[in-house]
Design a protein around this motif. Structure first.
Motif, PDB file in Angstrom:
ATOM      1  N   ASP A  98      16.084 -19.456   8.722  1.00  0.00           N
ATOM      2  CA  ASP A  98      15.624 -18.086   8.969  1.00  0.00           C
ATOM      3  C   ASP A  98      16.552 -17.458  10.002  1.00  0.00           C
ATOM      4  OD1 ASP A  98      14.230 -15.750   9.157  1.00  0.00           O
ATOM      5  OD2 ASP A  98      12.282 -16.676   9.565  1.00  0.00           O
ATOM      6  N   VAL A  99      17.648 -16.926   9.499  1.00  0.00           N
ATOM      7  CA  VAL A  99      18.728 -16.489  10.369  1.00  0.00           C
ATOM      8  C   VAL A  99      19.580 -15.474   9.615  1.00  0.00           C
ATOM      9  CG1 VAL A  99      20.224 -18.374   9.590  1.00  0.00           C
ATOM     10  CG2 VAL A  99      20.638 -17.364  11.828  1.00  0.00           C
ATOM     11  N   THR A 100      20.168 -14.559  10.347  1.00  0.00           N
ATOM     12  CA  THR A 100      21.210 -13.718   9.772  1.00  0.00           C
ATOM     13  C   THR A 100      22.400 -13.752  10.711  1.00  0.00           C
ATOM     14  OG1 THR A 100      21.762 -11.571   8.787  1.00  0.00           O
ATOM     15  CG2 THR A 100      20.458 -11.525  10.817  1.00  0.00           C
ATOM     16  N   TYR A 101      23.551 -13.458  10.180  1.00  0.00           N
ATOM     17  CA  TYR A 101      24.764 -13.555  10.996  1.00  0.00           C
ATOM     18  C   TYR A 101      25.820 -12.627  10.443  1.00  0.00           C
ATOM     19  CZ  TYR A 101      27.283 -16.239   7.407  1.00  0.00           C
ATOM     20  OH  TYR A 101      27.920 -16.615   6.251  1.00  0.00           O
ATOM     21  N   ASP A 160      33.288  -2.391  14.636  1.00  0.00           N
ATOM     22  CA  ASP A 160      32.079  -1.563  14.508  1.00  0.00           C
ATOM     23  C   ASP A 160      31.458  -1.682  13.118  1.00  0.00           C
ATOM     24  OD1 ASP A 160      32.318  -0.781  17.116  1.00  0.00           O
ATOM     25  OD2 ASP A 160      33.165   1.192  16.681  1.00  0.00           O
ATOM     26  N   ALA A 161      32.281  -1.864  12.095  1.00  0.00           N
ATOM     27  CA  ALA A 161      31.737  -2.028  10.735  1.00  0.00           C
ATOM     28  C   ALA A 161      30.956  -3.333  10.627  1.00  0.00           C
ATOM     29  CB  ALA A 161      32.869  -1.990   9.716  1.00  0.00           C
ATOM     30  N   TYR A 162      31.490  -4.397  11.198  1.00  0.00           N
ATOM     31  CA  TYR A 162      30.767  -5.677  11.184  1.00  0.00           C
ATOM     32  C   TYR A 162      29.484  -5.593  12.004  1.00  0.00           C
ATOM     33  CZ  TYR A 162      34.782  -8.022   9.018  1.00  0.00           C
ATOM     34  OH  TYR A 162      35.772  -8.411   8.156  1.00  0.00           O
ATOM     35  N   LEU A 163      29.526  -4.927  13.139  1.00  0.00           N
ATOM     36  CA  LEU A 163      28.332  -4.774  13.969  1.00  0.00           C
ATOM     37  C   LEU A 163      27.267  -3.954  13.249  1.00  0.00           C
ATOM     38  CD1 LEU A 163      30.027  -4.191  17.424  1.00  0.00           C
ATOM     39  CD2 LEU A 163      28.426  -6.039  16.904  1.00  0.00           C
ATOM     40  N   ALA A 164      27.680  -2.899  12.560  1.00  0.00           N
ATOM     41  CA  ALA A 164      26.710  -2.071  11.834  1.00  0.00           C
ATOM     42  C   ALA A 164      26.015  -2.884  10.750  1.00  0.00           C
ATOM     43  CB  ALA A 164      27.413  -0.859  11.228  1.00  0.00           C
ATOM     44  N   ARG A 165      26.766  -3.731  10.043  1.00  0.00           N
ATOM     45  CA  ARG A 165      26.137  -4.557   9.011  1.00  0.00           C
ATOM     46  C   ARG A 165      25.202  -5.588   9.645  1.00  0.00           C
ATOM     47  NH1 ARG A 165      29.854  -7.874   4.924  1.00  0.00           N
ATOM     48  NH2 ARG A 165      30.238  -9.076   6.817  1.00  0.00           N
ATOM     49  N   PHE A 166      25.606  -6.160  10.776  1.00  0.00           N
ATOM     50  CA  PHE A 166      24.767  -7.130  11.474  1.00  0.00           C
ATOM     51  C   PHE A 166      23.452  -6.482  11.904  1.00  0.00           C
ATOM     52  CE2 PHE A 166      23.995  -9.522  15.606  1.00  0.00           C
ATOM     53  CZ  PHE A 166      23.478 -10.656  14.994  1.00  0.00           C
ATOM     54  N   GLU A 167      23.529  -5.281  12.430  1.00  0.00           N
ATOM     55  CA  GLU A 167      22.316  -4.564  12.838  1.00  0.00           C
ATOM     56  C   GLU A 167      21.421  -4.273  11.635  1.00  0.00           C
ATOM     57  OE1 GLU A 167      24.383  -2.248  16.652  1.00  0.00           O
ATOM     58  OE2 GLU A 167      24.274  -1.294  14.684  1.00  0.00           O
ATOM     59  N   ALA A 168      22.028  -3.885  10.510  1.00  0.00           N
ATOM     60  CA  ALA A 168      21.247  -3.621   9.302  1.00  0.00           C
ATOM     61  C   ALA A 168      20.570  -4.896   8.803  1.00  0.00           C
ATOM     62  CB  ALA A 168      22.143  -3.034   8.216  1.00  0.00           C
ATOM     63  N   SER A 169      21.260  -6.022   8.905  1.00  0.00           N
ATOM     64  CA  SER A 169      20.679  -7.297   8.484  1.00  0.00           C
ATOM     65  C   SER A 169      19.501  -7.674   9.366  1.00  0.00           C
ATOM     66  CB  SER A 169      21.747  -8.394   8.533  1.00  0.00           C
ATOM     67  OG  SER A 169      22.761  -8.166   7.575  1.00  0.00           O
ATOM     68  N   MET A 170      19.633  -7.500  10.681  1.00  0.00           N
ATOM     69  CA  MET A 170      18.521  -7.796  11.583  1.00  0.00           C
ATOM     70  C   MET A 170      17.318  -6.916  11.267  1.00  0.00           C
ATOM     71  SD  MET A 170      20.072  -8.623  15.377  1.00  0.00           S
ATOM     72  CE  MET A 170      21.100  -7.148  15.555  1.00  0.00           C
ATOM     73  N   SER A 171      17.576  -5.651  10.998  1.00  0.00           N
ATOM     74  CA  SER A 171      16.488  -4.741  10.669  1.00  0.00           C
ATOM     75  C   SER A 171      15.793  -5.165   9.377  1.00  0.00           C
ATOM     76  CB  SER A 171      17.029  -3.311  10.533  1.00  0.00           C
ATOM     77  OG  SER A 171      16.006  -2.418  10.163  1.00  0.00           O
ATOM     78  N   ALA A 202      21.693 -13.898  14.687  1.00  0.00           N
ATOM     79  CA  ALA A 202      20.317 -13.594  15.094  1.00  0.00           C
ATOM     80  C   ALA A 202      19.424 -14.645  14.454  1.00  0.00           C
ATOM     81  CB  ALA A 202      19.900 -12.200  14.639  1.00  0.00           C
ATOM     82  N   ALA A 203      18.682 -15.385  15.298  1.00  0.00           N
ATOM     83  CA  ALA A 203      17.830 -16.470  14.823  1.00  0.00           C
ATOM     84  C   ALA A 203      16.369 -16.105  15.022  1.00  0.00           C
ATOM     85  CB  ALA A 203      18.159 -17.762  15.569  1.00  0.00           C
ATOM     86  N   ARG A 204      15.529 -16.567  14.086  1.00  0.00           N
ATOM     87  CA  ARG A 204      14.100 -16.268  14.192  1.00  0.00           C
ATOM     88  C   ARG A 204      13.509 -16.863  15.461  1.00  0.00           C
ATOM     89  NH1 ARG A 204      12.023 -12.296  11.810  1.00  0.00           N
ATOM     90  NH2 ARG A 204      12.738 -12.999   9.767  1.00  0.00           N
ATOM     91  N   GLY A 205      13.962 -18.042  15.842  1.00  0.00           N
ATOM     92  CA  GLY A 205      13.469 -18.659  17.063  1.00  0.00           C
ATOM     93  C   GLY A 205      12.278 -19.568  16.832  1.00  0.00           C
ATOM     94  N   THR A 206      11.685 -19.997  17.934  1.00  0.00           N
ATOM     95  CA  THR A 206      10.533 -20.898  17.914  1.00  0.00           C
ATOM     96  C   THR A 206       9.261 -20.101  18.174  1.00  0.00           C
ATOM     97  OG1 THR A 206      11.909 -22.706  18.721  1.00  0.00           O
ATOM     98  CG2 THR A 206       9.523 -22.940  19.023  1.00  0.00           C
ATOM     99  N   PRO A 214      21.549 -10.806  -1.052  1.00  0.00           N
ATOM    100  CA  PRO A 214      22.871 -11.240  -0.580  1.00  0.00           C
ATOM    101  C   PRO A 214      23.553 -10.215   0.313  1.00  0.00           C
ATOM    102  CG  PRO A 214      23.018 -10.486  -2.839  1.00  0.00           C
ATOM    103  CD  PRO A 214      21.559 -10.480  -2.489  1.00  0.00           C
ATOM    104  N   ARG A 215      23.024  -8.988   0.341  1.00  0.00           N
ATOM    105  CA  ARG A 215      23.614  -7.977   1.220  1.00  0.00           C
ATOM    106  C   ARG A 215      23.230  -8.220   2.676  1.00  0.00           C
ATOM    107  NH1 ARG A 215      21.297  -2.843  -1.831  1.00  0.00           N
ATOM    108  NH2 ARG A 215      19.484  -4.240  -1.606  1.00  0.00           N
ATOM    109  N   VAL A 216      22.229  -9.069   2.892  1.00  0.00           N
ATOM    110  CA  VAL A 216      21.854  -9.513   4.240  1.00  0.00           C
ATOM    111  C   VAL A 216      22.508 -10.880   4.431  1.00  0.00           C
ATOM    112  CG1 VAL A 216      19.951 -10.133   5.763  1.00  0.00           C
ATOM    113  CG2 VAL A 216      19.683  -8.238   4.144  1.00  0.00           C
ATOM    114  N   LYS A 217      23.537 -10.941   5.228  1.00  0.00           N
ATOM    115  CA  LYS A 217      24.335 -12.165   5.351  1.00  0.00           C
ATOM    116  C   LYS A 217      23.447 -13.294   5.873  1.00  0.00           C
ATOM    117  CE  LYS A 217      29.077 -13.285   6.777  1.00  0.00           C
ATOM    118  NZ  LYS A 217      29.646 -13.455   5.436  1.00  0.00           N
ATOM    119  N   ASN A 218      23.499 -14.438   5.192  1.00  0.00           N
ATOM    120  CA  ASN A 218      22.521 -15.489   5.476  1.00  0.00           C
ATOM    121  C   ASN A 218      23.122 -16.870   5.283  1.00  0.00           C
ATOM    122  OD1 ASN A 218      21.954 -16.445   2.588  1.00  0.00           O
ATOM    123  ND2 ASN A 218      21.585 -14.239   2.403  1.00  0.00           N
ATOM    124  N   TYR A 219      22.334 -17.877   5.673  1.00  0.00           N
ATOM    125  CA  TYR A 219      22.770 -19.268   5.560  1.00  0.00           C
ATOM    126  C   TYR A 219      22.159 -19.986   4.357  1.00  0.00           C
ATOM    127  CZ  TYR A 219      24.801 -19.205  10.317  1.00  0.00           C
ATOM    128  OH  TYR A 219      25.555 -18.949  11.429  1.00  0.00           O
TER     129      TYR A 219
END
Length: 303
Positions: A34-37, A51-62, A97-101, A155-160
């Motif tokens: 349960d993670v995005t990166y 900035d393009a990579y950061l924008a996608r990362f923020e969209a994935s977290m959202s 960004a990890a879901r955490g415990t 797959p548009r949300v980068k994942n493991y």
């Protein structure tokens, strides 16, 4: 003195050698994937299209309903400081960004987890060895595996979620191919582990829209191809059309544009890297040093 020669990590507000970075074994990033990166390349001392990579990362977290408690400026400072401390001038930089415990012991509710951010960097990774990429790569198109459907894992949300990719890599490596492409259930090609795919036919370039990550390097290639006068279509790409192409090439943050000389027993460009793919590859490496796309890193003065 700490050894940062193999890379660095930013974790819990501290920068440490990558060998010392740890997260909890009960973190849902580990137990549930349960993670995005995202991954942004550093080339000659600067981030490329940060900035393009950061924008996608923020969209994935959202999309995954994650809040790591850091705004973009804080993430930039973490990445910048980490790479500067590592001293790496060419690096593969991951932000996670990890879901955490769960804050409530035993809770199975994802809303109870303490989301958190960490990052790491290592010397620049080429998805395909540079000498192999220049000559062109041989790719296996799986006939037994399919990409996880987008309705299950977007797959548009980068994942493991690499179960399908890992199985495909075993299949490809066992057959002595460099890497693998996976189709979907409708007979269209999707993507491979760490890269997008393009097909050139009669002056038109096509790349899958569905079932694949909308890569930043993919976007860079689309822009470059259009600047070179090619019509680029983002749409379903049937396997039959891919195999009928004049040229096929891959795009990845780990190496730019990679020509494909063979998919299974189908050869392209008479078994050599295609001229369009090579031109795009050359242009990509020029852009890596273009100030318009670079965010310089403030390395410590070591004189």
């Amino acid at each position: 003195m700490s050894d940062f020669s193999k890379g660095a990590a930013w974790i819990r507000g501290q920068i440490v050698p990558i060998s010392e970075a740890t997260i909890s074994v009960t973190d849902w990033a580990v137990t549930h994937s349960d993670v995005t990166y995202d991954v942004v390349p550093v080339w000659n001392g600067a981030f490329f299209r940060r900035d393009a990579y950061l924008a996608r990362f923020e969209a994935s977290m959202s999309a995954l309903r994650m809040d790591v408690g850091m705004d973009r400026d804080a993430i930039v400072r973490a990445l910048d400081g980490m790479v500067a401390r590592s001293g790496l001038r060419r690096a593969y930089v991951a932000m996670v960004a990890a879901r955490g415990t769960p804050l409530i012991p035993g809770s199975r509710d994802p809303r109870d987890c303490a989301n958190h951010f960490y990052a790491w960097c290592v010397p620049y990774i080429h998805v395909v060895r540079p000498e192999q990429a220049e000559a062109g790569v041989a790719v296996h198109l799986s006939k037994t595996l399919q990409r996880i459907p987008p309705a299950s894992v977007d797959p548009r949300v980068k994942n493991y979620h690499w179960g399908d990719f890992t199985a495909g890599l075993f299949e490809a490596k066992d057959a002595r191919f460099e890497t693998v492409l996976l189709p979907d259930g409708a007979g269209n090609v999707t993507e491979g582990p760490g890269f997008n795919v393009f097909a050139l036919k009669d002056g038109r370039v096509a790349t899958p829209r569905e079932g694949a990550l909308h890569g930043i390097t993919r976007d860079t290639v689309i822009r470059m191809a259009r600047d070179m006068g090619y019509e680029v279509e983002e749409r379903a790409l049937p396997v039959t059309e891919l195999l009928d192409a004049d040229e096929v090439f891959l795009s990845t943050s780990g190496g730019g544009v990679v020509p494909v000389v063979r998919i299974d027993d189908r050869h392209f460009s008479n078994g050599a890297a295609g001229p369009v793919a090579l031109a795009l590859r050359s242009r990509y490496f020029e852009l890596l040093d273009d100030p318009a796309y670079r965010s310089d890193i403030d390395y410590p003065d070591t004189d």
